[in-house]
Design a protein around this motif. Sequence first.
Motif, PDB file in Angstrom:
ATOM      1  N   UNK A  31       0.822  -1.003   0.071  1.00 21.79           N
ATOM      2  CA  UNK A  31       0.055  -0.042  -0.067  1.00 21.79           C
ATOM      3  C   UNK A  31       0.817   1.263   0.111  1.00 21.79           C
ATOM      4  N   UNK A  32       1.162   1.891  -1.135  1.00 17.57           N
ATOM      5  CA  UNK A  32       1.965   2.925  -1.169  1.00 17.57           C
ATOM      6  C   UNK A  32       1.141   4.312  -0.807  1.00 17.57           C
ATOM      7  N   UNK A  33       1.691   5.044  -0.107  1.00 18.29           N
ATOM      8  CA  UNK A  33       1.146   6.081   0.580  1.00 18.29           C
ATOM      9  C   UNK A  33       1.816   7.241   0.283  1.00 18.29           C
ATOM     10  N   UNK A  34       1.081   8.300  -0.498  1.00 14.49           N
ATOM     11  CA  UNK A  34       1.814   9.599  -1.099  1.00 14.49           C
ATOM     12  C   UNK A  34       1.242  10.474  -0.193  1.00 14.49           C
ATOM     13  N   UNK A  35       0.174  10.473   0.639  1.00 19.00           N
ATOM     14  CA  UNK A  35      -0.210  11.432   1.406  1.00 19.00           C
ATOM     15  C   UNK A  35      -0.838  10.820   2.723  1.00 19.00           C
ATOM     16  N   UNK A  36       0.159  10.629   3.888  1.00 17.96           N
ATOM     17  CA  UNK A  36      -0.065   9.950   5.079  1.00 17.96           C
ATOM     18  C   UNK A  36      -1.410  10.541   5.820  1.00 17.96           C
ATOM     19  N   UNK A  37      -1.571  11.764   5.944  1.00 16.40           N
ATOM     20  CA  UNK A  37      -2.762  12.238   6.916  1.00 16.40           C
ATOM     21  C   UNK A  37      -3.943  11.741   5.999  1.00 16.40           C
ATOM     22  N   UNK A  38      -4.013  11.967   4.770  1.00 15.20           N
ATOM     23  CA  UNK A  38      -5.143  11.792   4.089  1.00 15.20           C
ATOM     24  C   UNK A  38      -5.261  10.288   4.289  1.00 15.20           C
ATOM     25  N   UNK A  39      -4.552   9.497   4.090  1.00 16.90           N
ATOM     26  CA  UNK A  39      -4.599   8.018   4.023  1.00 16.90           C
ATOM     27  C   UNK A  39      -5.287   7.716   5.260  1.00 16.90           C
ATOM     28  N   UNK A  40      -4.705   7.929   6.221  1.00 16.87           N
ATOM     29  CA  UNK A  40      -5.626   7.743   7.859  1.00 16.87           C
ATOM     30  C   UNK A  40      -6.860   8.128   7.697  1.00 16.87           C
ATOM     31  N   UNK A  60       4.750   8.121  12.776  1.00 19.50           N
ATOM     32  CA  UNK A  60       5.276   9.014  11.965  1.00 19.50           C
ATOM     33  C   UNK A  60       6.730   8.443  11.303  1.00 19.50           C
ATOM     34  N   UNK A  61       6.574   7.278  11.110  1.00 17.54           N
ATOM     35  CA  UNK A  61       7.729   6.903  10.460  1.00 17.54           C
ATOM     36  C   UNK A  61       7.406   6.420   8.955  1.00 17.54           C
ATOM     37  N   UNK A  62       8.539   6.946   7.985  1.00 20.95           N
ATOM     38  CA  UNK A  62       8.127   6.639   6.526  1.00 20.95           C
ATOM     39  C   UNK A  62       8.903   5.268   6.219  1.00 20.95           C
ATOM     40  N   UNK A  63       8.685   4.652   5.120  1.00 20.68           N
ATOM     41  CA  UNK A  63       9.383   3.643   4.675  1.00 20.68           C
ATOM     42  C   UNK A  63       8.408   2.468   4.530  1.00 20.68           C
ATOM     43  N   UNK A  64       9.070   1.333   4.610  1.00 19.85           N
ATOM     44  CA  UNK A  64       8.135   0.164   4.518  1.00 19.85           C
ATOM     45  C   UNK A  64       7.988  -0.511   5.761  1.00 19.85           C
ATOM     46  N   UNK A 100       2.614  -1.700   4.506  1.00 21.66           N
ATOM     47  CA  UNK A 100       2.511  -0.144   4.064  1.00 21.66           C
ATOM     48  C   UNK A 100       3.856   0.466   3.735  1.00 21.66           C
ATOM     49  N   UNK A 101       3.835   1.104   2.594  1.00 23.69           N
ATOM     50  CA  UNK A 101       4.942   1.828   2.192  1.00 23.69           C
ATOM     51  C   UNK A 101       4.776   3.288   1.995  1.00 23.69           C
ATOM     52  N   UNK A 102       5.220   3.812   3.006  1.00 23.49           N
ATOM     53  CA  UNK A 102       4.895   5.338   3.037  1.00 23.49           C
ATOM     54  C   UNK A 102       6.084   6.089   2.376  1.00 23.49           C
ATOM     55  N   UNK A 103       5.595   7.022   1.519  1.00 24.27           N
ATOM     56  CA  UNK A 103       6.504   7.815   0.724  1.00 24.27           C
ATOM     57  C   UNK A 103       7.072   8.763   1.579  1.00 24.27           C
ATOM     58  N   UNK A 104       8.458   9.144   1.330  1.00 20.08           N
ATOM     59  CA  UNK A 104       9.328  10.102   2.040  1.00 20.08           C
ATOM     60  C   UNK A 104       8.540  11.295   2.803  1.00 20.08           C
TER      61      UNK A 104
END
Length: 285
Positions: A193-202, A267-271, A279-283
């Motif tokens: 699950x690649x996430x480009x916008x973490x707050x929006x994803x939540x 608040x950790x980015x990465x995989x 979850x793959x949270x983009x930088x």
Amino acid sequence: MDSRTQPLGVDWIHGSPSAKHNTDPDIQVHAYDGDTYILRQNMAVDYEAPFLFLLFGEDRALLLDTGATASAAFFPLRRVVDELIEARLRADPASARRGCPLLVLHTHAHGDHVAGDAQFADRPDTTVVGADLPTAWAYFGFDADAERIAEVDLGGRVVQCLATPGHHAAAVTFYDRSTGLLFTGDTVYPGRLYVEDWPAFGRTVDRLIAFAAAHPVSHVLGCHIEMTREPGVDYPILTSYQPDEPPLEMTVGQLHDLRRAIEEVGDRTGRHAFADFVICREENG
Ligand SMILES: [Zn+2]
């Protein structure tokens, strides 16, 4: 068990040890019911092997996504959709008289979900709504109110549409009232699950959980499978042979698992691998 929540029980095409010697159909068609088709693209043609969905109402058909490949020679989506529509018109004289317009919508604008759009550009009686944010948001009315639930009426079959950004700014989740299927695109599926916008994803996952609490959901259907059946282990990117895939369908319980996973990632980015997804949270997400 409610028949609506039984497993799909379908063996998906899942690639082959040698892509060159792949004998799978270009597109697998699974009839979920007489009005609902789940399509999977051949993994040897594109490793993303996305799933697409074709829903029939009394007045028109809805295609969700157009796959990862533009070429009709390698990926004959238009032909397969035409055949399904023609078969339906043959089987039902009433709809044969009325005809069956086609509406094409998208789960989001990434290339592996829109590549086949051009195959439908000259198709009669067809509307392709662009997947880009301004076009899609104007169509659904999300430009005026991102919280609204848009409705697409296929004739006796209403599909509800929610703006669900996070993986992609123009991501849309579709809920088919008649089957209870929730089509979550690349926002929720058994894979990365690649996430480009973490707050929006939540916020999106919260919204899907609230929606599922208020509407009966038979299955959560995303657009890819990338996990293996071993918890927390995914197939590497570019894999074109996945003999040990878990089912496509997920549950509302797994939406709650995802909510807990989001908390855990913090608040950790990465995989971050979890049992049923990664979850793959983009930088800068
Ligand atoms: Zn995708």
